[in-house]
Scaffold this motif. Structure first.
Motif, PDB file in Angstrom:
ATOM      1  N   LYS A  45       0.821  -1.203   0.000  1.00 52.36           N
ATOM      2  CA  LYS A  45       0.000   0.000   0.000  1.00 52.36           C
ATOM      3  C   LYS A  45       0.858   1.258   0.000  1.00 52.36           C
ATOM      4  N   SER A  46       0.332   2.320  -0.584  1.00 52.09           N
ATOM      5  CA  SER A  46       0.966   3.635  -0.497  1.00 52.09           C
ATOM      6  C   SER A  46       0.322   4.403   0.646  1.00 52.09           C
ATOM      7  N   ILE A  47       1.172   4.946   1.521  1.00 45.86           N
ATOM      8  CA  ILE A  47       0.684   5.645   2.709  1.00 45.86           C
ATOM      9  C   ILE A  47       1.237   7.070   2.723  1.00 45.86           C
ATOM     10  N   PHE A  48       0.373   8.016   3.042  1.00 37.29           N
ATOM     11  CA  PHE A  48       0.788   9.409   3.225  1.00 37.29           C
ATOM     12  C   PHE A  48       0.602   9.783   4.689  1.00 37.29           C
ATOM     13  N   ARG A  49       1.648  10.354   5.285  1.00 35.58           N
ATOM     14  CA  ARG A  49       1.592  10.777   6.688  1.00 35.58           C
ATOM     15  C   ARG A  49       2.023  12.228   6.814  1.00 35.58           C
ATOM     16  N   ALA A  50       1.296  12.954   7.629  1.00 39.33           N
ATOM     17  CA  ALA A  50       1.678  14.333   7.964  1.00 39.33           C
ATOM     18  C   ALA A  50       1.548  14.485   9.473  1.00 39.33           C
ATOM     19  N   ALA A  86       3.046  12.025 -11.852  1.00 39.22           N
ATOM     20  CA  ALA A  86       4.492  11.771 -11.843  1.00 39.22           C
ATOM     21  C   ALA A  86       4.908  10.451 -11.205  1.00 39.22           C
ATOM     22  N   HIS A  87       3.943   9.587 -10.882  1.00 40.42           N
ATOM     23  CA  HIS A  87       4.279   8.351 -10.184  1.00 40.42           C
ATOM     24  C   HIS A  87       3.755   7.145 -10.963  1.00 40.42           C
ATOM     25  N   ASP A  88       4.435   6.011 -10.832  1.00 38.53           N
ATOM     26  CA  ASP A  88       4.028   4.789 -11.552  1.00 38.53           C
ATOM     27  C   ASP A  88       3.045   3.944 -10.745  1.00 38.53           C
ATOM     28  N   HIS A  89       2.579   4.491  -9.614  1.00 38.50           N
ATOM     29  CA  HIS A  89       1.572   3.866  -8.755  1.00 38.50           C
ATOM     30  C   HIS A  89       2.098   2.655  -7.977  1.00 38.50           C
ATOM     31  N   LEU A 120       9.316  13.212  -6.134  1.00 35.68           N
ATOM     32  CA  LEU A 120       8.908  12.140  -7.058  1.00 35.68           C
ATOM     33  C   LEU A 120       9.851  12.044  -8.251  1.00 35.68           C
ATOM     34  N   TYR A 121      10.225  13.170  -8.802  1.00 35.12           N
ATOM     35  CA  TYR A 121      11.153  13.159  -9.949  1.00 35.12           C
ATOM     36  C   TYR A 121      12.503  12.566  -9.536  1.00 35.12           C
ATOM     37  N   ARG A 122      12.953  12.899  -8.332  1.00 31.67           N
ATOM     38  CA  ARG A 122      14.206  12.314  -7.826  1.00 31.67           C
ATOM     39  C   ARG A 122      14.048  10.803  -7.620  1.00 31.67           C
ATOM     40  N   TYR A 123      12.928  10.415  -7.050  1.00 28.24           N
ATOM     41  CA  TYR A 123      12.673   9.004  -6.748  1.00 28.24           C
ATOM     42  C   TYR A 123      12.671   8.168  -8.022  1.00 28.24           C
ATOM     43  N   HIS A 124      12.106   8.713  -9.094  1.00 29.80           N
ATOM     44  CA  HIS A 124      12.014   7.984 -10.362  1.00 29.80           C
ATOM     45  C   HIS A 124      13.137   8.337 -11.344  1.00 29.80           C
ATOM     46  N   ASN A 125      14.092   9.137 -10.870  1.00 30.71           N
ATOM     47  CA  ASN A 125      15.222   9.542 -11.708  1.00 30.71           C
ATOM     48  C   ASN A 125      14.755  10.229 -12.995  1.00 30.71           C
TER      49      ASN A 125
END
Length: 320
Positions: A45-50, A86-89, A120-125
């Protein structure tokens, strides 16, 4: 791999709302930032935390949806729109840390959007530069809000104090206009998308009244540009006060905002006005030599931040 990015908040000195209708604006990055960390999820799962605002959600990025775990939604829409573009999910964990009050008129959504896309751009190069990042972040804000100025995302990307002309040409002020500022903000958060739509509706209902006001706000911004270049603080303050009156006319000020504006002036601010979309959120006060007095006066009823402009824009890197 871990990708991290941060971007500054901003304050609009002149041109909020009128900039939506191709009038000029002046805004500056301030020394408060949003920080995004992205890493591969340990689950499917993808999780977002703040944690700063007590928010957590499971992200369904392909559908632009989320499952709320705790907290109240708000900034999540900008995260989802950024992921969609910007993400591949694949499953990731995203953490937001910020000292920018959400909904306070300091461009929290722009700072979060710019930082999220950069991470995201850094993460996916994915290769990017500031021009493309500012454009992409503006597209995210526009998708979420319906109508959005490019100013917030531009400032959060580049940093510094900038002038946006009627033909969308960006000029970076080279003069060091680093006067002390106090930002006052209420517990009532503004909704940028709603306020932009409300002004648009008012304008459509009363074009012969509101159109000249929008034009006058643009002319005022150009006068302010010259005053800043001359470091004429008193003139800048006077124009801020006039600008606040225009924002009253277009219906974005509230009792709380005006209370802070007049408290600041009575305590010695040479200029004070609503900053940002209005309907709640923030005011900004220019107060050389009177920072503590102005801060204390506003703090009797509302919250305050002491800020200065910063030249530091977006920053990002990858940790293997």
């Amino acid at each position: 791999m871990i990708a991290k990015a941060s971007a500054p908040a901003k304050t609009i000195l002149f041109g909020e709302h009128s900039v939506v209708y191709d009038e000029p604006a002046i805004a500056g990055a301030v020394n408060k930032r949003a920080y995004i960390t992205i890493k591969e999820s340990k689950s499917d799962k993808s999780i977002f935390r703040a944690p700063d605002i007590g928010f957590e959600a499971e992200l369904l990025s392909k559908q632009k949806k989320y499952i709320l775990t705790k907290g109240k939604p708000g900034i999540i829409r900008y995260i989802l729109e950024s992921l969609y573009r910007a993400h591949d999910h694949s499953p990731i964990d995203i953490t937001l840390s910020s000292n920018v009050p959400i909904g306070s008129g300091l461009g929290s959504s722009a700072a979060v959007t710019v930082a999220t896309l950069a991470a995201l751009y850094r993460y996916h190069n994915i290769r990017f530069n500031k021009k493309s990042l500012a454009h992409d972040a503006h597209m995210v804000e526009q998708a979420v809000q319906g109508v959005a100025s490019p100013l917030d995302t531009l400032v959060s990307t580049y940093g510094g104090l900038v002038y946006l002309s009627r033909n969308k040409k960006v000029e970076h002020f080279k003069v060091n206009f680093n006067a002390p500022l106090v930002v006052g903000f209420t517990t009532k958060h503004g909704n940028t998308g709603k306020m932009v739509k409300d002004v648009k509706n008012l304008k459509n209902r009363n074009p012969k009244i509101i159109n000249p006001v929008i034009t006058a706000m643009g002319n005022l911004t150009n006068y302010a540009k010259q005053a800043i270049l001359k470091k004429d603080y008193n003139k800048v303050g006077e124009l801020m006060n006039i600008n606040h009156g225009f924002l009253d006319v277009i219906g974005v000020n509230t009792l709380e905002l005006s209370r802070m504006v007049y408290n600041a002036r009575e305590a010695g601010a040479i200029g004070s006005k609503t900053t940002g979309a209005g309907g709640g959120g923030s005011i900004i006060a220019l107060c050389p030599g009177k920072v503590d007095e102005v801060a204390n006066a506003i703090a009797r009823d509302d919250s305050i931040l002491k800020v200065r402009f910063t030249r530091r824009g977006v920053s990002s890197r990858v940790y293997k």
